[in-house]
Motif scaffolding. Sequence first.
Motif, PDB file in Angstrom:
ATOM      1  N   GLU A 191       6.160  -1.706   5.848  1.00 31.73           N
ATOM      2  CA  GLU A 191       6.123  -1.639   4.378  1.00 31.73           C
ATOM      3  C   GLU A 191       6.512  -0.271   3.823  1.00 31.73           C
ATOM      4  O   GLU A 191       6.019   0.147   2.780  1.00 31.73           O
ATOM      5  CB  GLU A 191       4.723  -2.009   3.874  1.00 31.73           C
ATOM      6  CG  GLU A 191       4.253  -3.393   4.281  1.00 31.73           C
ATOM      7  CD  GLU A 191       4.738  -4.498   3.361  1.00 31.73           C
ATOM      8  OE1 GLU A 191       5.472  -4.192   2.398  1.00 31.73           O
ATOM      9  OE2 GLU A 191       4.401  -5.667   3.615  1.00 31.73           O
ATOM     10  N   GLY A 192       7.380   0.445   4.535  1.00 33.39           N
ATOM     11  CA  GLY A 192       7.830   1.732   4.022  1.00 33.39           C
ATOM     12  C   GLY A 192       6.869   2.885   4.225  1.00 33.39           C
ATOM     13  O   GLY A 192       7.101   3.979   3.711  1.00 33.39           O
ATOM     14  N   THR A 193       5.805   2.666   4.975  1.00 29.08           N
ATOM     15  CA  THR A 193       4.806   3.726   5.146  1.00 29.08           C
ATOM     16  C   THR A 193       5.136   4.691   6.271  1.00 29.08           C
ATOM     17  O   THR A 193       4.577   5.787   6.328  1.00 29.08           O
ATOM     18  CB  THR A 193       3.421   3.111   5.431  1.00 29.08           C
ATOM     19  OG1 THR A 193       3.493   2.348   6.642  1.00 29.08           O
ATOM     20  CG2 THR A 193       2.974   2.217   4.300  1.00 29.08           C
ATOM     21  N   THR A 212       9.099  -5.669   5.542  1.00 27.26           N
ATOM     22  CA  THR A 212       8.030  -6.586   5.150  1.00 27.26           C
ATOM     23  C   THR A 212       7.739  -7.633   6.217  1.00 27.26           C
ATOM     24  O   THR A 212       6.898  -8.509   6.011  1.00 27.26           O
ATOM     25  CB  THR A 212       8.396  -7.306   3.845  1.00 27.26           C
ATOM     26  OG1 THR A 212       9.619  -8.030   4.027  1.00 27.26           O
ATOM     27  CG2 THR A 212       8.556  -6.320   2.695  1.00 27.26           C
ATOM     28  N   ASN A 213       8.456  -7.565   7.358  1.00 24.73           N
ATOM     29  CA  ASN A 213       8.337  -8.590   8.399  1.00 24.73           C
ATOM     30  C   ASN A 213       8.458  -9.969   7.783  1.00 24.73           C
ATOM     31  O   ASN A 213       7.597 -10.849   7.974  1.00 24.73           O
ATOM     32  CB  ASN A 213       7.024  -8.462   9.181  1.00 24.73           C
ATOM     33  CG  ASN A 213       7.003  -9.335  10.427  1.00 24.73           C
ATOM     34  OD1 ASN A 213       8.041  -9.656  11.002  1.00 24.73           O
ATOM     35  ND2 ASN A 213       5.819  -9.745  10.835  1.00 24.73           N
ATOM     36  N   ALA A 214       9.535 -10.185   7.050  1.00 24.30           N
ATOM     37  CA  ALA A 214       9.734 -11.429   6.307  1.00 24.30           C
ATOM     38  C   ALA A 214       9.793 -12.632   7.243  1.00 24.30           C
ATOM     39  O   ALA A 214      10.170 -12.527   8.404  1.00 24.30           O
ATOM     40  CB  ALA A 214      11.020 -11.327   5.482  1.00 24.30           C
ATOM     41  N   GLY A 215       9.426 -13.756   6.701  1.00 26.72           N
ATOM     42  CA  GLY A 215       9.437 -14.992   7.478  1.00 26.72           C
ATOM     43  C   GLY A 215      10.523 -15.943   7.008  1.00 26.72           C
ATOM     44  O   GLY A 215      11.652 -15.908   7.458  1.00 26.72           O
ATOM     45  N   GLY A 216      10.183 -16.794   6.037  1.00 31.01           N
ATOM     46  CA  GLY A 216      11.139 -17.781   5.550  1.00 31.01           C
ATOM     47  C   GLY A 216      10.996 -19.105   6.254  1.00 31.01           C
ATOM     48  O   GLY A 216      10.038 -19.370   6.980  1.00 31.01           O
ATOM     49  N   THR A 252       9.121 -14.547  12.930  1.00 31.21           N
ATOM     50  CA  THR A 252       9.388 -13.697  11.775  1.00 31.21           C
ATOM     51  C   THR A 252      10.473 -12.665  12.101  1.00 31.21           C
ATOM     52  O   THR A 252      10.997 -12.607  13.206  1.00 31.21           O
ATOM     53  CB  THR A 252       8.106 -12.973  11.339  1.00 31.21           C
ATOM     54  OG1 THR A 252       7.665 -12.143  12.421  1.00 31.21           O
ATOM     55  CG2 THR A 252       7.008 -13.958  10.973  1.00 31.21           C
ATOM     56  N   MET A 253      10.759 -11.811  11.129  1.00 31.67           N
ATOM     57  CA  MET A 253      11.832 -10.837  11.273  1.00 31.67           C
ATOM     58  C   MET A 253      11.590  -9.890  12.450  1.00 31.67           C
ATOM     59  O   MET A 253      12.537  -9.441  13.103  1.00 31.67           O
ATOM     60  CB  MET A 253      11.984 -10.044   9.974  1.00 31.67           C
ATOM     61  CG  MET A 253      13.270  -9.272   9.859  1.00 31.67           C
ATOM     62  SD  MET A 253      14.710 -10.357   9.665  1.00 31.67           S
ATOM     63  CE  MET A 253      16.041  -9.141   9.717  1.00 31.67           C
ATOM     64  N   ARG A 254      10.339  -9.583  12.743  1.00 35.12           N
ATOM     65  CA  ARG A 254      10.022  -8.671  13.852  1.00 35.12           C
ATOM     66  C   ARG A 254      10.677  -9.137  15.152  1.00 35.12           C
ATOM     67  O   ARG A 254      11.162  -8.327  15.942  1.00 35.12           O
ATOM     68  CB  ARG A 254       8.507  -8.576  14.015  1.00 35.12           C
ATOM     69  CG  ARG A 254       8.083  -7.704  15.199  1.00 35.12           C
ATOM     70  CD  ARG A 254       6.576  -7.615  15.322  1.00 35.12           C
ATOM     71  NE  ARG A 254       6.007  -6.695  14.341  1.00 35.12           N
ATOM     72  CZ  ARG A 254       5.197  -7.061  13.345  1.00 35.12           C
ATOM     73  NH1 ARG A 254       4.875  -8.330  13.203  1.00 35.12           N
ATOM     74  NH2 ARG A 254       4.727  -6.164  12.512  1.00 35.12           N
TER      75      ARG A 254
END
Length: 417
Positions: free
Chosen positions: A203-205, A150-154, A162-164
């Motif tokens: 996103e799992g695609t 989801t390339n999460a941030g926080g 971000t996570m990337r």
Amino acid sequence: MALVEALSRIVGSDHVLADADRRASFETDWTGRYTGACSAVVRPGSTADVSQVLRHCSDHDVAVVTQAGNTGLVGGGVPRAGDSGHRTTIVLSTRRLDAISDVDSSSMQVTAGAGVTIADWQRAARTHGLDTPVDFAARDSATIGGAIATNAGGSRVVRFGTMRRQVVGIEAVLADGTIVGSLAGLAKETVGVHWPSLLSGSEGTLAVITAARLRLVPHFGQVTTMLAAIDDIESAVVLLAALRQELGSLDSVEVMWPEAVELVAAHLGSSSPVDLLAGGASGPVALLVECADHVDPTADLHAVVSAIDGVAETAVAAGGPQREHLLAFRDRITEAIAAAAASSGTPTYKLDVAVPVGSIDSVLDAARSAAAAQQARLVPFGHLAEGNLHLNFLDAATPDEIADAVLPVVADLGGTI
């Protein structure tokens, strides 16, 4: 039964959940709004297991929904309602992929399975005097795999991205069972497809992420937390610019509107540490600002904040229960929203969007109008530096109408969903 038997031969019968009561928690997301049936939940224990499961599903036209910690709030990690009537579906849970290697302090990297939680990643780093560049409230259950997908941030995006940006190597499995990627963690990897960049945010695609080589950052022993009442969002944006320009120790800048602060206060049986009753024409906001360094950053933070007009009141803590109390007004918002939704009997409807920082107020106006149109309760908060807003609607009778009113505004402003 043939599918269950085939998958059981791959991962073991204990890790194929076919009974309805054992599948239930995997079929509904954290909000309770999104749910759909699957034929089985499959829990592989290795990348090789994932490869065999996906190969079998590909060969037999079985749909796969990959699920990590199931902490998502917008339905992305559960089967879609109605899908099971058209195509056999399984949930592939990555929770058993929870191995974590020794921290390499020289490269400041660690390898973690997709099922490792953010909290476990954090604990491993801190054991070696280091830290994680990503943190958010769901750290105890959200996982590495989900955060990458989801390339999460926080809260620390303003400092570390971000996570990337944290993924220096990745291992994943394509739909046909092909294993791709590398966990070498080379800083200069310039040959061929860069799998970490491609799969982060996919996103799992594209593939099922099974493990990653992750970046670590220094652990700062001196942390100052400030909750500030700001007259309006315009003043908050001015303060953000000053903080980013003048404080190398800036670690997070979270924005909360009075509805969120008041909801958390009621949930905690407490009161807000700052007064949000006053404010400018667009209404007051609260900023939770954190600075972290090897030396105490408190004086520098005060100096920047005191030079900005529109800061009505501040509460500051450098540790202990006082700091935990301030952090609760960020970390426990989603929990408070969930409790309110449970009390009303209507699941929360959430939009997670990002727009240019200067356009935040336009999105809030659209969201407030959409909520008022159906007498819903809007609870907004987010990450100010990224223009990332979490728009939570309680008692929303027709969520699609809210989406139809708000998301085009986000798109017109050059934003993202």
